[in-house]
Design an enzyme around this catalytic site. Structure first.
Site, mmCIF file in Angstrom:
data_model
loop_
_atom_site.group_PDB
_atom_site.id
_atom_site.type_symbol
_atom_site.label_atom_id
_atom_site.label_comp_id
_atom_site.label_asym_id
_atom_site.label_seq_id
_atom_site.Cartn_x
_atom_site.Cartn_y
_atom_site.Cartn_z
ATOM 1 N N HIS A 221 0.834 -1.195 0.000
ATOM 2 C CA HIS A 221 0.000 0.000 0.000
ATOM 3 C C HIS A 221 0.873 1.252 0.000
ATOM 4 O O HIS A 221 2.073 1.206 0.245
ATOM 5 C CB HIS A 221 -0.927 0.015 1.223
ATOM 6 C CG HIS A 221 -0.211 0.162 2.542
ATOM 7 N ND1 HIS A 221 0.507 -0.862 3.118
ATOM 8 C CD2 HIS A 221 -0.092 1.222 3.393
ATOM 9 C CE1 HIS A 221 1.026 -0.454 4.264
ATOM 10 N NE2 HIS A 221 0.674 0.811 4.447
ATOM 11 N N ASP A 223 0.533 5.331 1.571
ATOM 12 C CA ASP A 223 -0.245 6.056 2.578
ATOM 13 C C ASP A 223 -1.017 7.232 1.986
ATOM 14 O O ASP A 223 -0.489 8.002 1.182
ATOM 15 C CB ASP A 223 0.687 6.590 3.675
ATOM 16 C CG ASP A 223 1.395 5.486 4.432
ATOM 17 O OD1 ASP A 223 0.817 4.389 4.565
ATOM 18 O OD2 ASP A 223 2.531 5.721 4.896
ATOM 19 N N HIS A 373 4.780 0.095 0.294
ATOM 20 C CA HIS A 373 5.453 -0.629 1.367
ATOM 21 C C HIS A 373 4.521 -1.684 1.951
ATOM 22 O O HIS A 373 3.315 -1.665 1.731
ATOM 23 C CB HIS A 373 5.981 0.312 2.457
ATOM 24 C CG HIS A 373 4.929 1.177 3.091
ATOM 25 N ND1 HIS A 373 4.392 2.291 2.481
ATOM 26 C CD2 HIS A 373 4.311 1.099 4.305
ATOM 27 C CE1 HIS A 373 3.502 2.859 3.269
ATOM 28 N NE2 HIS A 373 3.425 2.151 4.382
ATOM 29 N N ARG A 389 4.641 7.210 14.103
ATOM 30 C CA ARG A 389 4.752 7.604 12.701
ATOM 31 C C ARG A 389 4.268 9.037 12.507
ATOM 32 O O ARG A 389 3.241 9.441 13.063
ATOM 33 C CB ARG A 389 3.914 6.666 11.818
ATOM 34 C CG ARG A 389 4.042 6.949 10.319
ATOM 35 C CD ARG A 389 3.136 6.032 9.511
ATOM 36 N NE ARG A 389 1.732 6.335 9.747
ATOM 37 C CZ ARG A 389 0.733 5.595 9.282
ATOM 38 N NH1 ARG A 389 0.975 4.492 8.606
ATOM 39 N NH2 ARG A 389 -0.518 5.939 9.530
#
Length: 415
Positions: A221, A223, A373, A389
């Site tokens: 995917h 982000d 990733h 994150r």
């Protein structure tokens, strides 16, 4: 008659609002309704190394951890979620200010190691919290060229991680995701998400088992592709790392584009696709019609503003269709394009977050504009994996017909 119609409309609006208040839709890869607010706390299971780091830097854990927005704070309808960031936000491409030779960054490092030929570089001997603005600009350029850059043995506070994220762009504050508590000594630190798959699995119902290990972050995917200005640099700092397993893979969008035949490249150049959000919402006009996602239209081939290279911008999890094609045509072509990222191991890097010194963590910074990733769930939750994150949103995606592919620009073989 008029009075009856008005009353009926009011009743419908009231019914829609009541139905929506039930929050019937969570993420589709989860079972049951996820707990919210203080009810979501999993403080007793927080890994010791993570607790030590958070407490060292003044993160208040007294109200529970992680902080999950209360249902009343989460957008209900897809149209209101769509409007959260629906206007262009000023963006500075920091990499454009960098010395192409990166003398300030490389000169201060003990070692700079390319992990594969096409993607992934590790920098040894530098602390991210100590970088100068010049070094940050050069790091941004290195990420733009190498897709993902790694730093081990980092003594990094969540506050410094957020500060670095704000330097790279507008920091995304997710309306639904678990995050670090919002304030430290009165300072606003919103925008630090918690990446903790075991929490998501056991506390929030994420479907992750050995037989079904491809879910959540454990699938290819990119982000936040549904944003008006999608994600640029994402920085994940892991402060609890399994001794074996828990790797992450990245694949290069530059290299994926160069894998395509000239005919397919020419066909895709200038085309757009529809991208959706990971989280669903309610359709205000049809609240019982099932989950609805935020959707945006972006170029399927993006030009990176710093390198000028073309990148294939698709991902299996959230690319819906190619605009202008029939569904069956789009499905066939997208399946092929997803496979370019997933099947070609020569354009991937697999990173093991260990080793890192006791009490320190490992950071990865990657550019979502040019990558996918995948977090590997092979440790099966037997050892803790926890991180924080910060994602910086980048420019409105664009395609420059004059831009070149990476290999074309570098003078490499196109065969």
């Amino acid at each position: 008659m008029s009075t009856t119609i008005q009353k009926s409309d009011h009743d419908i609006d009231e019914t829609v609002t009541r139905l929506a208040s039930l929050k019937p839709f969570g993420r589709l890869d989860r079972v049951g309704a996820a707990p919210r607010g203080k009810e979501a706390s999993w403080i007793d299971s927080l890994p010791e190394s993570s607790r030590i780091r958070l407490e060292k830097y003044g993160i208040d854990l007294s109200q529970g951890y992680p902080l999950v927005p209360d249902s009343s704070e989460i957008p209900t309808f897809v149209d209101e979620a769509f409007e959260i960031r629906n206007k262009e936000y000023p963006y500075i491409e920091r990499a454009k200010n960098a010395d192409p030779e990166k003398k300030a960054l490389f000169g201060a490092a003990k070692e700079v190691k390319d992990l594969t030929a096409h993607i992934g570089t590790e920098i040894v001997g530098l602390q991210l919290s100590d970088l100068t603005d010049q070094q940050k600009d050069e790091l941004a350029l290195l990420i733009a060229e190498r897709v993902v850059v790694f730093f081990r043995d980092q003594d990094l506070s969540p506050q410094k991680q957020l500060e670095l994220g704000k330097y790279f762009g507008q920091v995304e504050i997710h309306p639904q995701a678990a995050r670090v508590p919002n304030t430290v000594d009165g300072q606003d630190i919103k925008g630090i998400s918690v990446i903790w798959q075991e929490y998501q699995r056991q506390r929030s119902g994420l479907r992750l088992t050995y037989k079904n290990s491809i879910n959540g972050n454990s699938q290819w995917h990119t982000d936040l592709v549904h944003e008006y200005q999608p994600a640029g640099i994402t920085h994940l700092h892991n402060d609890a790392i399994p001794s074996v397993g828990g790797d992450t893979l990245w694949a290069s969008g530059y290299a994926a584009y160069d894998k395509l035949s000239p005919a397919i490249q020419q066909f895709l150049d200038g085309k757009t696709a529809i991208y959706r959000s990971a989280h669903p919402y309610v359709d205000r006009q049809s609240p019982l019609s099932g989950p609805k996602f935020i959707e945006r239209e972006h170029p399927i081939i993006r030009t990176h503003p710093a390198t000028g290279w073309k990148s294939l911008f698709v991902n299996r999890a959230m690319t819906v269709k190619i605009v202008g094609l029939k569904k069956e045509e789009s499905d066939i072509l997208l399946e092929y394009l997803f496979g370019v990222f997933e099947k070609h191991v020569d354009i991937q890097v697999r990173f093991n977050w260990q080793p890192t010194k006791e009490g320190l963590g490992t950071s990865a910074l990657w550019d979502n504009r040019i990558s996918q990733h995948n977090a590997v769930w092979d440790h099966e939750g037997k050892q803790a994996r926890h991180g924080t994150r910060v994602t910086s949103l980048a420019e409105v995606p664009f395609f420059d017909p004059k831009s070149k592919s990476q290999r074309e620009s570098l003078g490499l073989s196109l065969d």
